[in-house]
Design a protein around this motif. Structure first.
Motif, PDB file in Angstrom:
ATOM      1  N   PRO B 105       0.800  -1.235   0.000  1.00 29.21           N
ATOM      2  CA  PRO B 105       0.000   0.000   0.000  1.00 29.21           C
ATOM      3  C   PRO B 105       0.831   1.283   0.000  1.00 29.21           C
ATOM      4  N   VAL B 106       2.116   1.198   0.372  1.00 31.50           N
ATOM      5  CA  VAL B 106       2.883   2.450   0.475  1.00 31.50           C
ATOM      6  C   VAL B 106       3.814   2.665  -0.717  1.00 31.50           C
ATOM      7  N   LEU B 107       3.718   1.813  -1.723  1.00 33.44           N
ATOM      8  CA  LEU B 107       4.520   2.021  -2.931  1.00 33.44           C
ATOM      9  C   LEU B 107       3.598   2.306  -4.106  1.00 33.44           C
ATOM     10  N   THR B 108       4.074   3.164  -5.024  1.00 32.63           N
ATOM     11  CA  THR B 108       3.280   3.394  -6.233  1.00 32.63           C
ATOM     12  C   THR B 108       3.328   2.144  -7.099  1.00 32.63           C
ATOM     13  N   ILE B 109       2.402   2.081  -8.047  1.00 37.75           N
ATOM     14  CA  ILE B 109       2.353   0.931  -8.948  1.00 37.75           C
ATOM     15  C   ILE B 109       3.700   0.795  -9.661  1.00 37.75           C
ATOM     16  N   LEU B 110       4.245   1.927 -10.121  1.00 37.97           N
ATOM     17  CA  LEU B 110       5.530   1.873 -10.832  1.00 37.97           C
ATOM     18  C   LEU B 110       6.630   1.289  -9.949  1.00 37.97           C
ATOM     19  N   ASP B 111       6.712   1.739  -8.692  1.00 37.33           N
ATOM     20  CA  ASP B 111       7.767   1.241  -7.801  1.00 37.33           C
ATOM     21  C   ASP B 111       7.671  -0.276  -7.617  1.00 37.33           C
ATOM     22  N   GLN B 112       6.433  -0.774  -7.435  1.00 42.35           N
ATOM     23  CA  GLN B 112       6.282  -2.224  -7.242  1.00 42.35           C
ATOM     24  C   GLN B 112       6.687  -2.979  -8.496  1.00 42.35           C
ATOM     25  N   MET B 113       6.340  -2.409  -9.654  1.00 43.22           N
ATOM     26  CA  MET B 113       6.664  -3.107 -10.893  1.00 43.22           C
ATOM     27  C   MET B 113       8.167  -3.047 -11.146  1.00 43.22           C
ATOM     28  N   ARG B 114       8.772  -1.919 -10.775  1.00 40.32           N
ATOM     29  CA  ARG B 114      10.214  -1.798 -10.981  1.00 40.32           C
ATOM     30  C   ARG B 114      10.978  -2.782 -10.099  1.00 40.32           C
ATOM     31  N   LEU B 115      10.499  -2.944  -8.847  1.00 43.93           N
ATOM     32  CA  LEU B 115      11.145  -3.911  -7.960  1.00 43.93           C
ATOM     33  C   LEU B 115      11.102  -5.305  -8.563  1.00 43.93           C
ATOM     34  N   ALA B 116       9.942  -5.639  -9.172  1.00 44.18           N
ATOM     35  CA  ALA B 116       9.804  -6.975  -9.760  1.00 44.18           C
ATOM     36  C   ALA B 116      10.756  -7.143 -10.941  1.00 44.18           C
ATOM     37  N   LEU B 117      10.992  -6.068 -11.672  1.00 35.59           N
ATOM     38  CA  LEU B 117      11.927  -6.150 -12.800  1.00 35.59           C
ATOM     39  C   LEU B 117      13.370  -6.216 -12.313  1.00 35.59           C
ATOM     40  N   GLU B 118      13.698  -5.324 -11.349  1.00 29.24           N
ATOM     41  CA  GLU B 118      15.087  -5.226 -10.892  1.00 29.24           C
ATOM     42  C   GLU B 118      15.548  -6.477 -10.146  1.00 29.24           C
ATOM     43  N   ALA B 119      14.578  -7.236  -9.626  1.00 28.62           N
ATOM     44  CA  ALA B 119      14.946  -8.462  -8.919  1.00 28.62           C
ATOM     45  C   ALA B 119      15.618  -9.449  -9.859  1.00 28.62           C
ATOM     46  N   HIS B 120      15.360  -9.330 -11.143  1.00 26.16           N
ATOM     47  CA  HIS B 120      15.845 -10.331 -12.081  1.00 26.16           C
ATOM     48  C   HIS B 120      16.764  -9.807 -13.171  1.00 26.16           C
ATOM     49  N   GLU B 121      16.828  -8.497 -13.363  1.00 27.39           N
ATOM     50  CA  GLU B 121      17.728  -7.980 -14.411  1.00 27.39           C
ATOM     51  C   GLU B 121      18.122  -6.544 -14.075  1.00 27.39           C
ATOM     52  N   ARG B 122      19.216  -6.101 -14.684  1.00 25.01           N
ATOM     53  CA  ARG B 122      19.606  -4.699 -14.542  1.00 25.01           C
ATOM     54  C   ARG B 122      18.815  -3.921 -15.582  1.00 25.01           C
ATOM     55  N   ILE B 123      18.030  -2.970 -15.103  1.00 27.62           N
ATOM     56  CA  ILE B 123      17.203  -2.230 -16.047  1.00 27.62           C
ATOM     57  C   ILE B 123      17.138  -0.777 -15.600  1.00 27.62           C
ATOM     58  N   GLY B 124      17.271   0.136 -16.544  1.00 32.53           N
ATOM     59  CA  GLY B 124      17.271   1.566 -16.238  1.00 32.53           C
ATOM     60  C   GLY B 124      15.866   2.043 -15.892  1.00 32.53           C
ATOM     61  N   LYS B 125      15.788   3.224 -15.262  1.00 32.30           N
ATOM     62  CA  LYS B 125      14.500   3.754 -14.819  1.00 32.30           C
ATOM     63  C   LYS B 125      13.543   3.969 -15.981  1.00 32.30           C
ATOM     64  N   ALA B 126      14.051   4.569 -17.046  1.00 30.76           N
ATOM     65  CA  ALA B 126      13.183   4.885 -18.172  1.00 30.76           C
ATOM     66  C   ALA B 126      12.699   3.609 -18.839  1.00 30.76           C
ATOM     67  N   ALA B 127      13.610   2.643 -18.967  1.00 33.73           N
ATOM     68  CA  ALA B 127      13.233   1.379 -19.606  1.00 33.73           C
ATOM     69  C   ALA B 127      12.200   0.644 -18.758  1.00 33.73           C
ATOM     70  N   ALA B 128      12.380   0.674 -17.422  1.00 37.58           N
ATOM     71  CA  ALA B 128      11.440   0.009 -16.529  1.00 37.58           C
ATOM     72  C   ALA B 128      10.064   0.643 -16.659  1.00 37.58           C
ATOM     73  N   ARG B 129      10.040   1.976 -16.708  1.00 35.75           N
ATOM     74  CA  ARG B 129       8.757   2.667 -16.826  1.00 35.75           C
ATOM     75  C   ARG B 129       8.046   2.289 -18.123  1.00 35.75           C
ATOM     76  N   ALA B 130       8.826   2.220 -19.202  1.00 35.25           N
ATOM     77  CA  ALA B 130       8.229   1.884 -20.493  1.00 35.25           C
ATOM     78  C   ALA B 130       7.668   0.461 -20.481  1.00 35.25           C
ATOM     79  N   ARG B 131       8.463  -0.484 -19.920  1.00 36.61           N
ATOM     80  CA  ARG B 131       7.984  -1.870 -19.856  1.00 36.61           C
ATOM     81  C   ARG B 131       6.721  -1.971 -19.012  1.00 36.61           C
ATOM     82  N   ALA B 132       6.722  -1.263 -17.864  1.00 41.16           N
ATOM     83  CA  ALA B 132       5.565  -1.314 -16.960  1.00 41.16           C
ATOM     84  C   ALA B 132       4.323  -0.748 -17.650  1.00 41.16           C
ATOM     85  N   ALA B 133       4.484   0.376 -18.340  1.00 42.27           N
ATOM     86  CA  ALA B 133       3.340   0.999 -19.009  1.00 42.27           C
ATOM     87  C   ALA B 133       2.802   0.080 -20.104  1.00 42.27           C
TER      88      ALA B 133
END
Lengths: 340, 322
Positions: B105-133
């Motif tokens: 509840p205390v993380l934005t949707i983007l933050d939660q999705m970025r955590l899920a991505l970063e757990a498995h690969e190195r990914i930049g902020k902009a790329a993570a945002r694009a994948r999440a969207a």
């Protein structure tokens, strides 16, 4: 058949009182006052003596609030809810004597039974307090109602936690019956039960109706269950009744686009591997009841809406033996595939 | 085609103060890549614990006591914690029943999705945002770019479940285990999500295990169905075979309990009694005490017999000549 329940132009508005900060803030235009929720918006309906009326709608449509007004738990904000010609609540929300003639069954039998009371005391409390049964006769009375709902009278000295969900719902039903009601308001009484247990409780309701001649308001989101137990069905959407008629006519020939869409949303049991299920979901989401759309509440999701639907509020009109609140009810053909 | 997932004789027991609860007791199932199977049963049948066990998500006092879970050729039972973590969320994901309990509840949707991505690969902020969207758009969230900055409480129940599904699909897993993902939703939203899941699974070739108590939703989505009772699979087969000609009396009973198949106003054909306690199950077939066809032989445990993916665990299956 005469009307046992007569709801006339009843509305229920929930207002959250503004806090001091909100009042000051709104005076300076920096924040908004809490908006009222029109949970039930100008609803009129009758429930005839001895009939089962099903009330169907999705979360937030006001079906439970309407049920509570009919049970005399909530006073209407405007309009009236009459039971046998008498208001259920006298001024200031005080219940009047006739309230005991309507009893309520709730969804979650884990929450509706006091965990610290024995089953026998749970069932005997109401009738003894209202003088329907003397204290000395209450044990026999408890046994009678426990066997009516299919439980062994021996269980009267156990506690609710010793029972499964289906058995608890039977206890809740026995508690309601012990008040000798003329009517039951059942708010999602089988929603929390497993399929095989659900069938047992549905059968119990059918039996009670046959044996005791009870009138029922049966609230549920499960169209299959409602169709099964109801004589007539009312469909609610955002605080208003959009269609009401016999169970058969509403299910087989719906005349409101929302009813049609709701029926199409329910997945049917597929028993043939060669057939693909064709999902026909309603587009969009339920709008917030804080800020319902103008005109017909459904117009933004309706495939048949025109300009008039966005401004003009439809009223319930008689069409083909049922009442429909749709501006285009007489011209639309919603037949399509009939549900099984 | 080789199996994506092969579960053999899986048993998960919970050691409690009142005894050992055999929540899952000998489940065997296999799943081809891209296949959708339905796991059906009532509360306490062990269907959810089966799903949790496949992902290695059973916490003490629960323990996998025997059996094997082979996924993409690797044995998952007994796999070190770190290796399981690198598989979960990447190759196997799970969607739970209640999205308000699974989203932070205390993380934005983007933050939660970025955590899920970063757990498995190195990914930049902009790329993570694009994948999440992109993935939010695919699960049917309108205006996904703006929704990324919302918190879970700002979304409706249906939207929250879509976000949970999007997170599960983020790393393009080969298998998603869905545990009653539409049970908490209204029918109109459920229909939207079922339609989306079916096309998503088809497009991406993701296999699904769809766990539900609702025969109708499972029949609409899955090609094969496994019916569970008291920790065991009692019947399996294609949806058409099992639901048009059920062979286990329990499956027959479940179908007969459905109001949609009965004449309105008539008594439903109910199954008497309730599911037995899993810490003290009756000897032999667990359904025998509720079964109208039970005979003395039913006090011995029947095997799951059959061929070609059609099986039934019953001494006196329906449809056999008497």
């Amino acid at each position: 058949m005469s009307a046992l329940v007569d709801v006339r132009a009843a509305s229920k508005v929930f207002r959250q009182p503004a806090t001091l900060v909100e009042r000051i803030g709104s005076a300076f235009g920096v924040c908004e006052l809490p908006r009222p929720v029109h949970a039930v918006d100008d609803v009129s309906l009758e429930i005839r003596n001895g009939e089962v009326l099903g009330l169907v709608g999705e979360s937030g449509c006001g079906k439970s609030t309407l049920g509570r007004m009919i049970a005399g738990i909530l006073p209407p904000s405007a309009g009236s809810a009459l039971f046998d010609g008498m208001p259920l609540l006298a001024g200031a929300g005080r219940p009047v004597k006739s309230t005991t003639r309507v009893q309520m069954i709730f969804q979650d039998p884990f929450a509706s039974l006091d965990p610290r009371m024995r089953v026998g005391d749970i069932i005997a409390e109401g009738p003894v307090a209202h003088g329907l049964v003397s204290k000395s006769a209450s044990a026999a009375d408890v046994s009678r109602w426990l066997s009516t709902v299919g439980l062994d009278p021996q269980v009267a000295d156990r506690y609710p936690h010793q029972f499964s969900g289906g058995q608890r719902q039977r206890i809740a039903i026995a508690r309601a019956l012990a008040m000798r009601p003329d009517m039951l308001v059942c708010d999602e009484p089988v929603a929390s039960l497993d399929v095989s247990i659900q069938a047992q409780i549905v059968n119990l309701f059918l039996k009670l109706r046959r044996d005791l001649g009870l009138t029922m308001l049966f609230i549920s989101h499960d169209l299959g269950v409602v169709r099964h137990v109801s004589d007539r069905i009312a469909i609610m959407y955002l605080g208003r009744i959009v269609e009401i008629g016999t169970a058969r006519s509403v299910f087989e020939r719906p005349r409101h686009p929302y009813t049609r869409a709701l029926l199409d949303s329910v997945p049917r049991l597929r028993i043939d591997d060669r057939v693909e299920v064709d999902f026909r979901p309603i587009r969009g989401e339920l709008p917030s009841p804080l800020d319902p759309p103008a005109g017909c509440h459904f117009h933004m999701r309706c495939p048949h809406a025109n300009e008039a639907c966005a401004v003009q509020r439809p009223t319930l009109l008689h069409v083909e033996g049922r009442e429909v609140a749709c501006l285009r009810a007489t011209e639309l053909d919603l037949s399509g595939e009939a549900p099984p | 085609m080789t199996a994506l997932l092969e579960v053999r004789d899986l048993a998960t027991h919970f050691a409690t103060r009142t005894g050992v609860v055999r929540a899952v007791d000998g489940v065997t199932l296999s799943l081809a890549p891209g296949e959708i199977i339905g796991l059906v049963g009532e509360s306490g049948s062990g269907k959810s614990v089966t799903g949790f066990s496949i992902l290695g998500l059973v916490d003490p006092p629960g323990r996998i006591v025997r059996g094997s879970v082979r996924f993409e050729g690797r044995e998952l039972v007994g796999l070190p914690h770190g290796e399981l973590r690198s598989l979960r969320g990447r190759r196997i994901a799970m969607v739970f029943q209640d999205p308000s309990a699974t989203l932070n509840p205390v993380l934005t949707i983007l933050d939660q999705m970025r955590l899920a991505l970063e757990a498995h690969e190195r990914i930049g902020k902009a790329a993570a945002r694009a994948r999440a969207a992109e993935i939010l758009t695919r699960v049917g969230i309108p205006d996904a770019g703006r929704r990324l900055d919302s918190y879970p409480h700002q979304l409706s129940g249906g939207m929250r479940q879509r976000v949970a599904i999007a997170i599960a699909l983020l790393n393009r897993p080969a298998l998603v285990v869905c545990d009653e993902p539409t049970t908490a939703l209204d029918v109109s939203i459920q229909a939207q999500i079922l339609a989306e899941m079916k096309s998503l699974a088809r497009e991406s070739g993701t296999a699904l295990i769809w766990i539900s108590h609702d025969l109708s939703t499972v029949s609409a989505l899955a090609s094969r169905i496994l019916v569970m009772y008291a920790g065991r699979v009692v019947e399996e087969g294609t949806v058409g075979d099992v639901l048009s000609a059920p062979r286990h009396p329990y499956t027959r009973g479940l179908l007969d309990s459905l109001p949609s198949l009965a004449t309105p106003g008539q008594d439903l054909r109910q199954i008497p009694g309730a599911m037995p306690s899993l810490s003290d199950p009756p000897p032999g077939c667990a359904f025998a005490p509720r079964c109208a066809h039970a005979v003395d032989a039913c006090t011995a445990m029947p095997d799951l017999v059959g061929a070609g993916g059609r099986g039934v665990r019953c001494h006196r299956p329906l449809g056999d000549a008497p």
